[in-house]
Motif scaffolding. Structure first.
Motif, PDB file in Angstrom:
ATOM      1  N   ASP A  35       0.818  -1.201   0.000  1.00  0.00           N
ATOM      2  CA  ASP A  35       0.000   0.000   0.000  1.00  0.00           C
ATOM      3  C   ASP A  35       0.862   1.266   0.000  1.00  0.00           C
ATOM      4  N   LEU A  36       2.004   1.194   0.707  1.00  0.00           N
ATOM      5  CA  LEU A  36       2.849   2.378   0.857  1.00  0.00           C
ATOM      6  C   LEU A  36       3.743   2.655  -0.347  1.00  0.00           C
ATOM      7  N   ARG A  37       4.217   1.612  -0.992  1.00  0.00           N
ATOM      8  CA  ARG A  37       5.233   1.821  -2.021  1.00  0.00           C
ATOM      9  C   ARG A  37       4.758   2.767  -3.136  1.00  0.00           C
ATOM     10  N   PRO A  38       3.504   2.659  -3.638  1.00  0.00           N
ATOM     11  CA  PRO A  38       3.074   3.609  -4.680  1.00  0.00           C
ATOM     12  C   PRO A  38       3.047   5.061  -4.201  1.00  0.00           C
ATOM     13  N   ARG A  39       3.015   5.238  -2.870  1.00  0.00           N
ATOM     14  CA  ARG A  39       2.938   6.591  -2.343  1.00  0.00           C
ATOM     15  C   ARG A  39       4.327   7.223  -2.143  1.00  0.00           C
ATOM     16  N   LEU A  40       5.367   6.451  -2.373  1.00  0.00           N
ATOM     17  CA  LEU A  40       6.717   6.951  -2.101  1.00  0.00           C
ATOM     18  C   LEU A  40       7.041   8.246  -2.843  1.00  0.00           C
ATOM     19  N   PRO A  41       6.738   8.382  -4.143  1.00  0.00           N
ATOM     20  CA  PRO A  41       7.067   9.648  -4.828  1.00  0.00           C
ATOM     21  C   PRO A  41       6.441  10.860  -4.150  1.00  0.00           C
ATOM     22  N   GLN A  42       5.158  10.752  -3.782  1.00  0.00           N
ATOM     23  CA  GLN A  42       4.506  11.887  -3.132  1.00  0.00           C
ATOM     24  C   GLN A  42       5.057  12.111  -1.729  1.00  0.00           C
ATOM     25  N   LEU A  43       5.354  11.003  -1.033  1.00  0.00           N
ATOM     26  CA  LEU A  43       5.921  11.133   0.299  1.00  0.00           C
ATOM     27  C   LEU A  43       7.279  11.835   0.227  1.00  0.00           C
ATOM     28  N   ALA A  44       8.089  11.486  -0.778  1.00  0.00           N
ATOM     29  CA  ALA A  44       9.379  12.151  -0.969  1.00  0.00           C
ATOM     30  C   ALA A  44       9.177  13.640  -1.215  1.00  0.00           C
ATOM     31  N   GLU A  45       8.166  13.990  -2.031  1.00  0.00           N
ATOM     32  CA  GLU A  45       7.874  15.400  -2.286  1.00  0.00           C
ATOM     33  C   GLU A  45       7.480  16.123  -1.005  1.00  0.00           C
ATOM     34  N   ASP A  46       6.663  15.472  -0.169  1.00  0.00           N
ATOM     35  CA  ASP A  46       6.224  16.084   1.088  1.00  0.00           C
ATOM     36  C   ASP A  46       7.405  16.311   2.025  1.00  0.00           C
ATOM     37  N   VAL A  47       8.311  15.329   2.085  1.00  0.00           N
ATOM     38  CA  VAL A  47       9.478  15.454   2.953  1.00  0.00           C
ATOM     39  C   VAL A  47      10.375  16.596   2.484  1.00  0.00           C
ATOM     40  N   VAL A  48      10.657  16.641   1.185  1.00  0.00           N
ATOM     41  CA  VAL A  48      11.519  17.691   0.646  1.00  0.00           C
ATOM     42  C   VAL A  48      10.891  19.067   0.862  1.00  0.00           C
ATOM     43  N   ALA A  49       9.591  19.174   0.641  1.00  0.00           N
ATOM     44  CA  ALA A  49       8.908  20.454   0.833  1.00  0.00           C
ATOM     45  C   ALA A  49       9.015  20.920   2.281  1.00  0.00           C
ATOM     46  N   ALA A  50       8.860  19.993   3.236  1.00  0.00           N
ATOM     47  CA  ALA A  50       8.963  20.358   4.652  1.00  0.00           C
ATOM     48  C   ALA A  50      10.388  20.776   5.007  1.00  0.00           C
ATOM     49  N   ILE A  51      11.375  20.069   4.439  1.00  0.00           N
ATOM     50  CA  ILE A  51      12.780  20.420   4.705  1.00  0.00           C
ATOM     51  C   ILE A  51      13.086  21.816   4.178  1.00  0.00           C
ATOM     52  N   VAL A  52      12.666  22.080   2.957  1.00  0.00           N
ATOM     53  CA  VAL A  52      12.918  23.390   2.357  1.00  0.00           C
ATOM     54  C   VAL A  52      12.227  24.488   3.157  1.00  0.00           C
ATOM     55  N   ASP A  53      11.057  24.191   3.687  1.00  0.00           N
ATOM     56  CA  ASP A  53      10.286  25.187   4.427  1.00  0.00           C
ATOM     57  C   ASP A  53      10.887  25.468   5.800  1.00  0.00           C
ATOM     58  N   GLU A  54      11.505  24.454   6.405  1.00  0.00           N
ATOM     59  CA  GLU A  54      11.928  24.593   7.803  1.00  0.00           C
ATOM     60  C   GLU A  54      13.429  24.768   7.993  1.00  0.00           C
ATOM     61  N   ARG A  99      13.230   8.576  -1.181  1.00  0.00           N
ATOM     62  CA  ARG A  99      12.509   7.412  -1.718  1.00  0.00           C
ATOM     63  C   ARG A  99      13.278   6.130  -1.480  1.00  0.00           C
ATOM     64  N   ALA A 100      14.601   6.174  -1.703  1.00  0.00           N
ATOM     65  CA  ALA A 100      15.415   4.974  -1.526  1.00  0.00           C
ATOM     66  C   ALA A 100      15.463   4.548  -0.065  1.00  0.00           C
ATOM     67  N   ARG A 142      15.608  14.826  10.841  1.00  0.00           N
ATOM     68  CA  ARG A 142      14.553  14.845  11.854  1.00  0.00           C
ATOM     69  C   ARG A 142      13.200  15.195  11.228  1.00  0.00           C
ATOM     70  N   ILE A 143      13.217  16.145  10.328  1.00  0.00           N
ATOM     71  CA  ILE A 143      11.976  16.515   9.639  1.00  0.00           C
ATOM     72  C   ILE A 143      11.491  15.355   8.779  1.00  0.00           C
ATOM     73  N   GLY A 144      12.403  14.735   8.060  1.00  0.00           N
ATOM     74  CA  GLY A 144      12.037  13.592   7.224  1.00  0.00           C
ATOM     75  C   GLY A 144      11.450  12.462   8.038  1.00  0.00           C
ATOM     76  N   ALA A 145      12.031  12.207   9.215  1.00  0.00           N
ATOM     77  CA  ALA A 145      11.501  11.146  10.079  1.00  0.00           C
ATOM     78  C   ALA A 145      10.082  11.470  10.533  1.00  0.00           C
ATOM     79  N   ARG A 146       9.839  12.737  10.882  1.00  0.00           N
ATOM     80  CA  ARG A 146       8.509  13.132  11.346  1.00  0.00           C
ATOM     81  C   ARG A 146       7.459  12.969  10.262  1.00  0.00           C
ATOM     82  N   ILE A 147       7.757  13.463   9.055  1.00  0.00           N
ATOM     83  CA  ILE A 147       6.794  13.388   7.956  1.00  0.00           C
ATOM     84  C   ILE A 147       6.581  11.935   7.541  1.00  0.00           C
TER      85      ILE A 147
END
Length: 392
Positions: free
Chosen positions: A23-42, A63-64, A114-119
């Motif tokens: 269930d999770l693997r197809p969501r990895l691209p979007q999850l990666a985008e969410d993590v990167v966006a949070a990192i850039v923001d914070e 993603r990896a 730390r941000i990546g772990a939280r998201i």
């Protein structure tokens, strides 16, 4: 690359069923985008990361890392958790090296983790609960997620440290090459290329400083940060050459004082392309033991520039005294030097020689007998002054 620490995944059981990974693997691209966006923001250091090549690297790394973790905890047959972990840690190590090369600090990188772990945990835990995982399983899952992040963080920190150290050593070698090229007067284009690579700002002037090897480190702390250092020049023996940028007037005085404490020698400031002349003067003064500031010993440096010529000139100038006894000749040479330096003032000559003025009168009479009217000839006076300017 090896990173020590406890394993991110226990070997005594599987935490999540394979359906969670599916269930999770197809969501990895979007999850990666969410993590990167949070990192850039914070994290301010990553403000422009999305517009750089590093943004792609970060997305792929996220993603990896999550994909490897899911594979490790899902219990799929044929998957070696140790091998997957090793691959993930190697990727984190390379990410750390890349971040160091990009100029970002280790603090920025660890904040990103730390941000990546939280998201990531927010999405992973939600999916695990949706698939019916009980609280005990979710708690164990959380422990493994954050243990895994700790190991990735440690691997990246090691990569960052190694790359920073390597970059520092490479830059130091480049700076040493620049110093050698400047002294050897290599083509300007060659030096400028190295300066650009080493991020060394070419100064208006360079001043050569020679200092004992054991004092170089201490002295460097008191000198401008762009100071160059060379240790492998053939003339140096137990001595280090420092080329100090843009020190004139009072700043040069401070350099002289610090160098005096170190038992070194300071040459004159010269345009950076002419720094070799500063080095050669400092070297000559150092070899002659003249003291720290070469500019305070210019007469001695001029008079000893050609030792053989000076010896020949001295022999020629003192030829009229050659037939005298050694003791008499020595006294007359001493008197002649003082007579020239004090411009024939008998009282001052006597005071300088610690003898009676009548003794001076008698010796000058002997000199006039030897030289005759030549002692009144300006050319002869010049020759004698140069010949006797430095004691033999």
């Amino acid at each position: 690359m090896a990173v020590r620490g406890r394993r991110a995944v226990a070997s005594d059981g599987v935490v999540l069923p394979p359906t969670v990974e599916g269930d999770l693997r197809p969501r990895l691209p979007q999850l990666a985008e969410d993590v990167v966006a949070a990192i850039v923001d914070e994290v301010p250091s990553y403000e422009n990361a999305l517009n750089e090549e590093m943004g792609v690297v970060i997305r792929n790394a996220v993603r990896a890392a999550i994909g490897a973790f899911l594979a490790m905890v899902s219990g799929q047959p044929g998957r070696d958790p140790d091998k997957l972990l090793a691959q993930a840690l190697d990727g984190a190590y390379q990410l750390g090296r890349g971040e160091a090369s990009s100029g970002r600090t280790i603090d920025a990188l660890l904040s990103a983790y730390r941000i990546g772990a939280r998201i990531s945990w927010r999405e992973l835990s939600r999916t695990a609960v949706d698939h019916g995982s009980d609280p005990k399983t979710v708690a164990a899952f959380a422990e493994q997620v954050f243990a895994y992040i700790d190991q990735l963080s440690a691997a990246s920190a090691q990569g960052h440290t190694d790359e920073s150290a390597t970059a520092g050593r490479v830059r130091q070698r480049l700076l040493e090459r620049i110093a050698t090229h400047v002294v050897d007067q290599a083509p300007e284009a060659t030096i400028l290329r190295l300066a650009e690579r080493a991020e060394w700002k070419v100064p208006a002037t360079l001043t050569a400083v020679l200092v004992p090897e054991g004092e170089a480190g201490r002295l460097l702390q008191a000198l401008p940060g762009q100071t160059l250092q060379a240790t492998d020049l053939p003339e140096l023996d137990g001595t280090v050459l420092l080329l100090v940028p843009n020190v004139h007037g009072r700043p040069r005085g401070r350099v002289v004082r610090e160098t005096t404490r170190s038992g070194g020698t300071v040459g004159p400031p010269r345009p950076w392309r002419e720094a070799r002349s500063s080095y050669l003067r400092a070297l000559r003064a150092h070899e002659a033991g003249l003291g720290a500031d070469t500019e305070s010993h210019l007469p001695e440096l001029v008079l000893t520039a050609d030792a053989e010529a000076l010896a020949d000139l001295r022999e020629q100038a003192l030829a009229p005294l050659a037939g005298l006894r050694a003791s008499t000749r020595a006294k007359l040479v001493e008197t002649l030097r003082a007579w020239l330096l004090h411009q024939g003032r008998r009282e001052e000559v006597a005071e300088a020689l610690f003898v009676h003025p009548q003794t001076v009168r008698y010796r000058v009479g002997q000199l006039r007998e030897a030289y005759g009217d030549a002692l009144d000839d300006p050319r002869t006076v010049l020759t004698l002054t140069i010949a006797l300017g430095v004691e033999a």
